[in-house]
Design an enzyme around this catalytic site. Structure first.
Site, PDB file in Angstrom:
ATOM      1  N   LYS A 107       0.808  -1.381   0.090  1.00 44.70           N
ATOM      2  CA  LYS A 107      -0.029   0.072  -0.167  1.00 44.70           C
ATOM      3  C   LYS A 107       0.876   1.230  -0.002  1.00 44.70           C
ATOM      4  O   LYS A 107       1.924   1.205   0.683  1.00 44.70           O
ATOM      5  CB  LYS A 107      -0.893  -0.249   1.245  1.00 44.70           C
ATOM      6  N   SER A 129      -9.750   2.155   2.895  1.00 41.32           N
ATOM      7  CA  SER A 129      -8.776   3.017   2.097  1.00 41.32           C
ATOM      8  C   SER A 129      -7.658   1.920   1.340  1.00 41.32           C
ATOM      9  O   SER A 129      -7.196   2.633   0.362  1.00 41.32           O
ATOM     10  CB  SER A 129      -8.040   4.133   2.877  1.00 41.32           C
ATOM     11  N   SER A 149      -9.814  -0.293   7.025  1.00 35.74           N
ATOM     12  CA  SER A 149      -9.357  -0.169   5.879  1.00 35.74           C
ATOM     13  C   SER A 149      -8.758  -1.515   5.293  1.00 35.74           C
ATOM     14  O   SER A 149      -8.259  -1.566   4.083  1.00 35.74           O
ATOM     15  CB  SER A 149      -8.203   0.931   5.747  1.00 35.74           C
TER      16      SER A 149
HETATM   17  N1  GLN Z   1     -13.023   4.539   6.570  1.00 30.92           N
HETATM   18  C1  GLN Z   1     -12.426   4.791   7.541  1.00 30.92           C
HETATM   19  C2  GLN Z   1     -11.956   6.400   7.405  1.00 30.92           C
HETATM   20  O1  GLN Z   1     -12.462   7.016   6.508  1.00 30.92           O
HETATM   21  C3  GLN Z   1     -11.180   4.424   7.803  1.00 30.92           C
HETATM   22  C4  GLN Z   1      -9.959   4.148   7.069  1.00 30.92           C
HETATM   23  C5  GLN Z   1      -8.990   3.534   7.454  1.00 30.92           C
HETATM   24  O2  GLN Z   1      -9.064   2.429   8.244  1.00 30.92           O
HETATM   25  N2  GLN Z   1      -7.723   3.912   7.204  1.00 30.92           N
HETATM   26  O3  GLN Z   1     -11.164   6.639   8.258  1.00 30.92           O
END
Ligand code: GLN
Length: 496
Positions: free
Chosen positions: A79, A154, A178
């Site tokens: 990532k 994400s 994420s």
């Molecule tokens: N969807 C969540 C956010 O927007 C989680 C994102 C994540 O775990 N990096 O913060």
């Protein structure tokens, strides 16, 4: 060779490499050409090319000399939140366009030492903020099951690349879901370990008290192999857990006391929080999750009703704490030390303002503003402090549940992957969809998403399993038993 190289997962590929049925160079070449023909998915932000082939050659030599680990010669990608010295790191942001780190993140370095071949950097939401990968400054990633839909976020590039069989595995990060949510949306397996199991050193910080790294792959077994190499104490991360190196693969295989071949999960109590099955839960998701639970019961597990009464509150709690930490973490992007700097400006203050206005996208700006607000004098007690207290209560609720069960199960998300653009203009709608992943994140617990069937539009549905602190072995064992009895995790999008 009966199966195409890209069909093989980590464990299977490891055996083929060990048997000399295939070389790492061959696999790497094959996957690099697949990556090139799947650019429309938008999964990669950088590819390694010749450097990957060089690593593959070194891996083949290492294997020939008898020094290989289970991962030597296995191609993966990271990532783009993990800093790497050999490829640019953007965090999905214009702010870091063209940025090159002088060092590798600990997770990247450890996997490198195990001998993986790094094929590139994977697209993600800007600074890991998002649930659909549409907040990437570069391109939205497309879901390989239906390119008109989002892959989740994400870690959307990490999930899409594995689902499209461009890679057997990838790394992801999970702050509020994420790893689990994109794994669920793309029909793959992912594990977010207990907070502190993987080092955060070199993982670009979003919300430091929540951020955790983890593997994303086809199966629990493949995740276990990666997690063993990625994890472990690191003195450069002050919140890294001080414990000896873990062999998660051995833990996954460890039979339970009293278990039998037909009932590998005998004695395992799985708690179903009633708040994880609300009326509003989509029918298709509910159906697939219930069927998966019935399968776990067949394997010997006992289902028990439990309650996590503050599940709904985890949304406001998370969306106060995470932006608060983000507003502080992202203050380093000031146009001075690294990253983007506005080309035209007046004084220093003007340079800061223009740099940050140009470098950050709308969602990141929104969170910086919310975070700054909730931390400001006069509002701190009402929002941030209150959220911290509730966070503790949410963690306590889990401990009460774990008096009655060994694992907790439920859906990963309330629906299957939505259409590209569907929640784009409505950030709150996207926040609400995080309801089932946020509680475990706030408590710092380990969690998995495993493929559990299909729903509306033929889209994958994930089953979420949560464990108590450092119970990754129990989670992986249950997920592996489920995957030995089902083949959801082996399904690939049509034509792959
Ligand atoms: N969807 C969540 C956010 O927007 C989680 C994102 C994540 O775990 N990096 O913060």
């Amino acid at each position: 060779m009966t199966r195409a190289l890209h069909q093989m997962g980590v464990a299977e590929l490891g055996r083929a490499l060990q048997d000399k049925a295939v070389s790492s160079v061959e696999v790497t070449q094959h996957l690099l050409s697949r990556i090139a023909t799947h650019e429309h998915l938008g999964a990669f932000l950088a590819t390694a090319g010749d450097a990957a082939l060089q690593q593959a050659r070194a891996a083949d030599e290492r294997r020939a000399s008898g020094q290989a680990t289970a991962l030597t010669g296995i191609p993966i990608a990271h990532k783009d939140i993990f800093v790497t010295s050999d490829l640019p790191t953007t965090a999905g942001s214009r702010m870091l366009q063209g940025y090159r780190s002088p060092f590798d993140a600990t997770v990247v370095a450890r996997l490198g030492e195990a001998g993986v071949v790094s094929l590139g950097k994977l697209n993600c939401d800007e600074f890991a903020m998002g649930s659909a990968n549409e907040n990437s400054a570069y391109a939205p990633v497309k879901n390989p099951w239906d390119t008109g839909r989002v892959p989740g976020g994400s870690s959307g590039g990490s999930a899409a690349a594995v689902a499209a069989r461009l890679l057997p595995a990838s790394t992801g990060t999970d702050t509020g879901g994420s790893i689990r949510q994109p794994a669920s949306f793309c029909g793959i397996t992912g594990i977010k370990p207990t907070y502190g199991v993987c080092s955060r050193y070199g993982m670009i910080a979003f919300a430091s008290s929540l951020d955790q790294a983890g593997p994303m792959a086809r199966s629990a077994e493949d995740c276990a192999l990666l997690l063993s190499a990625m994890s472990g104490f690191d003195e450069r991360d002050s919140t890294s857990a001080q414990r000896p190196p873990q062999d998660f693969h051995a833990q996954m295989l460890q039979p339970r006391e009293g278990a039998s071949a037909g009932q590998p999960l005998k004695g395992l109590r799985i708690g179903l929080p009633r708040e994880f099955f609300p009326e509003a839960l989509a029918q298709d998701v509910n159906g697939a999750v219930r069927a998966a639970l019935a399968e776990l019961e067949k394997l010997g597990a006992t289902l028990v009703d439990v309650s996590l009464p503050r599940t709904e509150l985890s949304i406001p709690v998370y969306y106060i704490i995470a932006p608060a930490e983000a507003s502080s973490n992202l203050s380093r992007f000031d146009g001075v030390r690294y990253g983007h700097r506005a080309s035209q400006y007046g004084d220093l203050m003007d340079m800061y303002k223009k740099t940050r206005a140009e470098g950050f996208g709308p969602e990141v700006k929104r969170r910086i503003m919310i975070g700054t607000y909730v931390l400001s004098h006069g509002y701190y007690d009402a929002y941030y402090l209150q959220a911290q207290k509730l966070r503790r209560m949410i963690a306590d609720d889990f401990q009460a549940c774990f008096q009655q069960c060994d694992l907790i199960a439920g859906p990963v998300a309330p629906t299957v992957a939505w259409k590209l653009g569907d929640k784009g203009g409505d950030p709150v709608a996207a926040y609400l969809a995080d309801i089932f992943t946020l509680p475990g994140s706030l408590a710092g617990l380990p969690g998995m998403s495993i493929p559990a069937g299909f729903g509306e539009g033929g889209m994958p549905v994930g089953l979420q399993l949560l464990g108590n602190y450092f119970q990754e072995g129990t989670l992986l064992h249950a997920a592996h038993a489920f995957q030995q009895a089902t083949d959801w995790h082996q399904r690939a999008p049509a034509g792959i």
